[in-house]
Design a protein around this motif. Structure first.
Motif, PDB file in Angstrom:
ATOM      1  N   ASN A 112       0.842  -1.199   0.000  1.00  0.00           N
ATOM      2  CA  ASN A 112       0.000   0.000   0.000  1.00  0.00           C
ATOM      3  C   ASN A 112       0.870   1.239   0.000  1.00  0.00           C
ATOM      4  OD1 ASN A 112       0.401   0.976   2.941  1.00  0.00           O
ATOM      5  ND2 ASN A 112      -0.199  -1.177   3.203  1.00  0.00           N
ATOM      6  N   HIS A 113       0.301   2.339  -0.451  1.00  0.00           N
ATOM      7  CA  HIS A 113       0.970   3.639  -0.344  1.00  0.00           C
ATOM      8  C   HIS A 113      -0.068   4.715  -0.076  1.00  0.00           C
ATOM      9  CE1 HIS A 113       0.708   4.509  -4.968  1.00  0.00           C
ATOM     10  NE2 HIS A 113      -0.452   4.220  -4.441  1.00  0.00           N
ATOM     11  N   LYS A 114       0.406   5.824   0.496  1.00  0.00           N
ATOM     12  CA  LYS A 114      -0.499   6.896   0.913  1.00  0.00           C
ATOM     13  C   LYS A 114       0.134   8.251   0.641  1.00  0.00           C
ATOM     14  CE  LYS A 114      -1.044   7.802   5.306  1.00  0.00           C
ATOM     15  NZ  LYS A 114      -1.475   7.736   6.734  1.00  0.00           N
ATOM     16  N   PHE A 115      -0.672   9.172   0.093  1.00  0.00           N
ATOM     17  CA  PHE A 115      -0.275  10.553  -0.127  1.00  0.00           C
ATOM     18  C   PHE A 115      -1.066  11.441   0.840  1.00  0.00           C
ATOM     19  CE2 PHE A 115       0.214   8.304  -4.110  1.00  0.00           C
ATOM     20  CZ  PHE A 115       1.460   8.705  -4.563  1.00  0.00           C
ATOM     21  N   SER A 116      -0.384  12.380   1.478  1.00  0.00           N
ATOM     22  CA  SER A 116      -1.050  13.290   2.417  1.00  0.00           C
ATOM     23  C   SER A 116      -0.613  14.718   2.136  1.00  0.00           C
ATOM     24  CB  SER A 116      -0.714  12.932   3.870  1.00  0.00           C
ATOM     25  OG  SER A 116      -1.027  11.586   4.165  1.00  0.00           O
ATOM     26  N   LEU A 117      -1.556  15.659   2.249  1.00  0.00           N
ATOM     27  CA  LEU A 117      -1.272  17.080   2.061  1.00  0.00           C
ATOM     28  C   LEU A 117      -2.030  17.868   3.116  1.00  0.00           C
ATOM     29  CD1 LEU A 117       0.077  19.303   0.336  1.00  0.00           C
ATOM     30  CD2 LEU A 117      -2.018  19.363  -1.035  1.00  0.00           C
ATOM     31  N   TYR A 118      -1.298  18.746   3.855  1.00  0.00           N
ATOM     32  CA  TYR A 118      -1.897  19.502   4.946  1.00  0.00           C
ATOM     33  C   TYR A 118      -1.495  20.969   4.857  1.00  0.00           C
ATOM     34  CZ  TYR A 118      -2.299  14.833   7.026  1.00  0.00           C
ATOM     35  OH  TYR A 118      -2.584  13.511   7.254  1.00  0.00           O
ATOM     36  N   GLY A 119      -2.425  21.845   5.242  1.00  0.00           N
ATOM     37  CA  GLY A 119      -2.085  23.227   5.523  1.00  0.00           C
ATOM     38  C   GLY A 119      -1.594  23.315   6.956  1.00  0.00           C
ATOM     39  N   LEU A 120      -0.605  24.170   7.190  1.00  0.00           N
ATOM     40  CA  LEU A 120       0.075  24.202   8.491  1.00  0.00           C
ATOM     41  C   LEU A 120       0.156  25.622   9.023  1.00  0.00           C
ATOM     42  CD1 LEU A 120       1.960  22.909  10.694  1.00  0.00           C
ATOM     43  CD2 LEU A 120       3.850  23.304   9.104  1.00  0.00           C
ATOM     44  N   CYS A 121      -0.165  25.798  10.298  1.00  0.00           N
ATOM     45  CA  CYS A 121       0.009  27.075  10.994  1.00  0.00           C
ATOM     46  C   CYS A 121       0.795  26.789  12.269  1.00  0.00           C
ATOM     47  CB  CYS A 121      -1.336  27.714  11.324  1.00  0.00           C
ATOM     48  SG  CYS A 121      -1.191  29.298  12.201  1.00  0.00           S
ATOM     49  N   ARG A 122       1.879  27.528  12.478  1.00  0.00           N
ATOM     50  CA  ARG A 122       2.747  27.291  13.635  1.00  0.00           C
ATOM     51  C   ARG A 122       2.972  28.574  14.415  1.00  0.00           C
ATOM     52  NH1 ARG A 122       8.558  24.230  13.491  1.00  0.00           N
ATOM     53  NH2 ARG A 122       7.114  22.482  13.227  1.00  0.00           N
ATOM     54  N   ALA A 123       2.917  28.473  15.741  1.00  0.00           N
ATOM     55  CA  ALA A 123       3.199  29.586  16.645  1.00  0.00           C
ATOM     56  C   ALA A 123       4.327  29.182  17.585  1.00  0.00           C
ATOM     57  CB  ALA A 123       1.964  29.970  17.443  1.00  0.00           C
ATOM     58  N   TYR A 124       5.333  30.052  17.707  1.00  0.00           N
ATOM     59  CA  TYR A 124       6.467  29.818  18.602  1.00  0.00           C
ATOM     60  C   TYR A 124       6.267  30.579  19.912  1.00  0.00           C
ATOM     61  CZ  TYR A 124       8.896  28.204  14.369  1.00  0.00           C
ATOM     62  OH  TYR A 124       9.242  27.541  13.227  1.00  0.00           O
ATOM     63  N   VAL A 125       6.658  29.958  21.017  1.00  0.00           N
ATOM     64  CA  VAL A 125       6.609  30.597  22.332  1.00  0.00           C
ATOM     65  C   VAL A 125       7.970  30.392  23.001  1.00  0.00           C
ATOM     66  CG1 VAL A 125       5.456  30.755  24.558  1.00  0.00           C
ATOM     67  CG2 VAL A 125       4.150  30.099  22.523  1.00  0.00           C
TER      68      VAL A 125
END
Length: 235
Positions: A112-125
């Motif tokens: 099997n194989h899988k493709f994934s695509l995500y939007g990302l938001c990151r906050a640093y503290v």
């Protein structure tokens, strides 16, 4: 009136935000590229695992997860994350013995194989005056598409199943990062909260078909989703 009196009499707790450096940890306009690559392979030759004996199999798993982030403001960035996963298992034979009952499997194959695509938001503290350490939180939203096939040739007839699965996901992954140099960092994150919905379709021997859908939600530390990777920052 009661809430107003309660608020007026409430004690002001010092959460330590005053100790955070006034200058940003990662400045606006910075780009970040990073990701992880994982590969594993196994070969079993007459191996035994608890009740499972005489395992003869080969297989591998590979995962590639690049990501790109742009800082739209100080200590906050948005970007995309892509991943590709592939796995294979070729089981020649294995046997299971429980309370005198013997069971076995032979000539089984799965890939099997899988493709994934995500939007990302990151906050640093940042939590120290030294600008090498920081905690962060990733919020990801996206989905994945998976294809796979499996067959069993150990019986009288060969049985084969083809499957497609699609998943939509929203997750929050906190973590910690350390700058090894001025531009290169190592980071570790862990799954904390996630909601997903997906559906899959199957067809067996190109005749019988089936479908299912699934929903999951969790708010807990998932030790199985700990990830470690390298990132590079540049203006």
């Amino acid at each position: 009136m009661f809430l107003g009196a309660f608020s007026a009499g409430a004690r002001d707790f010092d959460r330590g935000y005053e100790t955070i450096p006034s200058s940003p940890f990662v400045v606006k306009g910075t780009w970040m590229v990073g990701g992880t690559v994982n590969y594993s392979q196994h070969i079993n030759d007459g191996h035994s695992i608890l009740l499972v004996k005489d395992v003869n199999s080969t297989g591998y798993n590979i995962s590639v997860n690049p990501k790109l982030l742009y800082m739209v403001r100080d200590n906050m960035g948005v970007g995309v994350k892509f991943s590709y996963d592939r796995g294979m298992l070729d089981l020649a034979n294995a046997s299971l013995s429980v309370a005198g009952i013997e069971m076995g499997a032979s000539d089984c194959y799965q890939i099997n194989h899988k493709f994934s695509l995500y939007g990302l938001c990151r906050a640093y503290v940042p939590f120290t005056s030294i600008k090498r350490f920081s905690i962060f939180a990733d919020v990801i939203l996206g989905g994945s598409f998976k294809q796979g096939k499996a067959f069993n040739a150990g019986g009288t007839y060969v049985l084969g199943t083809y499957e497609q699965a699609t998943t939509l996901e929203l997750a929050v992954n906190p973590g910690i990062m350390v700058f090894l140099t001025n531009n290169l960092s190592v980071e570790c994150n862990v799954g904390l909260f996630g909601v997903s919905y997906g559906w899959r379709n199957q067809i067996t021997n190109q005749v019988a078909s089936g479908a299912s859908d699934f929903t999951s939600a969790g708010f807990m530390v998932n030790l199985l989703s700990i990830g470690v990777g390298l990132s590079y920052y540049f203006l």
